[in-house]
Design a protein around this motif. Structure first.
Motif, mmCIF file in Angstrom:
data_model
loop_
_atom_site.group_PDB
_atom_site.id
_atom_site.type_symbol
_atom_site.label_atom_id
_atom_site.label_comp_id
_atom_site.label_asym_id
_atom_site.label_seq_id
_atom_site.Cartn_x
_atom_site.Cartn_y
_atom_site.Cartn_z
ATOM 1 N N UNK A 163 34.722 59.306 34.363
ATOM 2 C CA UNK A 163 35.574 58.776 35.297
ATOM 3 C C UNK A 163 35.767 57.455 34.688
ATOM 4 N N UNK A 164 35.749 56.236 34.981
ATOM 5 C CA UNK A 164 35.928 55.026 35.012
ATOM 6 C C UNK A 164 34.733 54.133 35.464
ATOM 7 N N UNK A 165 35.031 52.998 34.774
ATOM 8 C CA UNK A 165 33.826 51.956 34.910
ATOM 9 C C UNK A 165 34.082 50.803 36.211
ATOM 10 N N UNK A 166 33.099 50.190 37.158
ATOM 11 C CA UNK A 166 33.535 49.656 37.884
ATOM 12 C C UNK A 166 32.508 48.389 38.083
ATOM 13 N N UNK A 167 32.480 47.101 38.459
ATOM 14 C CA UNK A 167 31.625 45.623 38.628
ATOM 15 C C UNK A 167 30.578 46.479 40.033
ATOM 16 N N UNK A 168 29.388 46.145 39.031
ATOM 17 C CA UNK A 168 28.598 46.091 40.034
ATOM 18 C C UNK A 168 27.463 44.713 40.419
ATOM 19 N N UNK A 169 27.419 44.301 42.149
ATOM 20 C CA UNK A 169 27.553 42.736 42.449
ATOM 21 C C UNK A 169 26.784 42.777 42.995
ATOM 22 N N UNK A 172 25.788 39.406 48.384
ATOM 23 C CA UNK A 172 25.923 38.415 48.971
ATOM 24 C C UNK A 172 26.912 37.968 47.734
ATOM 25 N N UNK A 173 26.903 38.325 47.086
ATOM 26 C CA UNK A 173 28.340 37.528 45.492
ATOM 27 C C UNK A 173 29.033 37.426 45.465
ATOM 28 N N UNK A 174 29.635 35.740 45.174
ATOM 29 C CA UNK A 174 31.801 35.368 46.293
ATOM 30 C C UNK A 174 32.286 36.335 45.746
ATOM 31 N N UNK A 175 32.462 37.051 44.249
ATOM 32 C CA UNK A 175 33.156 38.550 43.914
ATOM 33 C C UNK A 175 33.454 39.728 45.126
ATOM 34 N N UNK A 176 32.054 39.692 45.826
ATOM 35 C CA UNK A 176 31.750 40.873 46.442
ATOM 36 C C UNK A 176 33.158 40.797 47.515
ATOM 37 N N UNK A 177 33.111 39.761 48.012
ATOM 38 C CA UNK A 177 34.825 39.870 49.222
ATOM 39 C C UNK A 177 36.417 40.605 48.503
ATOM 40 N N UNK A 178 36.254 40.072 47.145
ATOM 41 C CA UNK A 178 37.246 40.916 46.335
ATOM 42 C C UNK A 178 38.460 42.770 46.885
ATOM 43 N N UNK A 179 38.903 42.616 46.769
ATOM 44 C CA UNK A 179 39.758 44.207 46.833
ATOM 45 C C UNK A 179 38.790 44.710 44.583
ATOM 46 N N UNK A 180 39.505 44.592 44.083
ATOM 47 C CA UNK A 180 38.743 44.643 42.821
ATOM 48 C C UNK A 180 38.124 43.317 41.816
ATOM 49 N N UNK A 181 37.684 43.544 40.774
ATOM 50 C CA UNK A 181 37.060 42.386 39.798
ATOM 51 C C UNK A 181 38.021 42.657 38.235
ATOM 52 N N UNK A 257 32.648 47.154 43.074
ATOM 53 C CA UNK A 257 34.209 47.295 43.032
ATOM 54 C C UNK A 257 34.894 47.867 41.270
ATOM 55 N N UNK A 258 36.233 47.958 41.733
ATOM 56 C CA UNK A 258 36.219 48.617 41.179
ATOM 57 C C UNK A 258 36.987 46.821 40.263
ATOM 58 N N UNK A 259 37.175 47.672 38.321
ATOM 59 C CA UNK A 259 37.950 46.729 37.763
ATOM 60 C C UNK A 259 39.022 46.439 37.486
ATOM 61 N N UNK A 260 39.409 45.448 38.085
ATOM 62 C CA UNK A 260 41.214 44.908 37.703
ATOM 63 C C UNK A 260 42.108 45.573 36.474
ATOM 64 N N UNK A 261 41.364 45.336 34.880
ATOM 65 C CA UNK A 261 41.620 45.904 33.912
ATOM 66 C C UNK A 261 41.745 47.449 33.709
#
Length: 297
Positions: A163-169, A172-181, A257-261
């Motif tokens: 499976x893919x890796x994802x970002x865990x934050x 309330x992290x600012x990046x949490x508002x994005x669809x992917x990181x 959040x999914x990783x964009x890379x």
């Protein structure tokens, strides 16, 4: 004394007639008489009274009848057990696993396996990859699920999950508002990482992923279990790159959040010792192999 003697004795004890007993045993009467004589000589006591009135059990014979019945029942149970073990239908299976397997289909695979082989008892032990490798080599586990395919020659591996890796934050992290990181968005962030000692392959894999994007993660904390990584992140102690399955852990305060890379996948391998022969374990490995194939791994 042989089991044949016991069978002949029990039939004669039921019939109390040499002719009828011989017919039931599909032998003639002289061999039956000879076997009974051999049994009595072996036991050292008369088991039957024979006179003009017929055949009767002696007191010793009545006592011996109970023991003979139990012995033959135990022998049959032993034969049945041996056949079932050879067929892999019964037994005990000791399975190790890394904690993330609880969210990667292990409970479902175990349900499937127990449905197909209800006579096999499965005992689970949560251990990190290196602990499982050591336990397998010392005969303390029969199979396991680890984060690496690099194992000693005595062990065999089979890819069980990818499976893919994802970002865990933190929530309330600012990046949490994005669809992917993007990984580069995590430059300068404090990282919570899976312990290098517990799984050097995972540790290095995440380092290499970040290095490919031009930075090294600032490792603040190292944990021995994935749920500990997620728990620390949920309390605002940093960010992490974790297998996607951990998004199903239900940890309050953590956002995924999914990783964009494009990154290397997160993989888990089923591992077992090549020898000795273990039919129940082989059935288990086949179950895992089939599930992986059906999932397109």
């Amino acid at each position: 004394m042989e089991f044949r003697h016991l069978r002949y004795f029990l039939v004669l004890a039921e019939e109390l007639h040499f002719g009828r007993a011989a017919r039931r045993l599909s032998i003639s009467q002289p061999p039956l008489s000879l076997n009974i004589q051999q049994l009595e000589a072996s036991v050292g006591a008369r088991l039957f009274e024979r006179d003009s009135r017929g055949v009767r059990l002696t007191a010793a014979g009545r006592a011996f009848r109970e023991s003979a019945t139990a012995l033959l029942a135990q022998a049959e149970s032993a034969r049945q057990l041996a056949r079932e073990i050879e067929a892999g239908a019964v037994g005990r299976l000791r399975v190790g696993f890394v904690g993330s397997m609880l969210y990667r289909g292990l409970p479902q695979r175990l349900h499937e396996f127990q449905h197909r082989y209800p006579g096999i008892q499965v005992a689970l032990t949560e251990l990190n990859s290196q602990e499982q490798i050591d336990a397998l080599l010392h005969g303390e586990l029969d199979a396991g699920f680890i984060h690496t395919s690099r194992v000693p020659d005595e062990l065999a591996t089979e890819l069980a999950h990818r499976e893919p890796f994802v970002c865990c934050m933190p929530e309330g992290h600012p990046l949490a508002a994005r669809a992917e990181v993007a990984l580069t968005d995590l430059r300068g962030e404090p990282f919570v990482l899976f312990s290098r000692k517990a799984s050097p392959d995972y540790y290095n894999r995440i380092f290499e992923m970040c290095a490919a994007q031009g930075f090294y993660p600032q490792v603040r904390h190292e944990m021995r279990h994935w749920l500990s990584v997620v728990s620390l992140v949920s309390q605002g102690m940093g960010v992490a790159v974790v297998p996607a399955a951990l998004a199903h852990s239900g940890m309050a305060g953590a956002t995924f959040r999914p990783l964009a890379d494009a990154t290397v996948p997160s993989e888990v391998y089923c591992v077992w010792k090549r020898a000795p022969d273990h039919p129940a374990r082989d059935h288990f490995v086949d179950t895992i192999r089939l599930a992986a194939a059906q999932a397109g791994v």
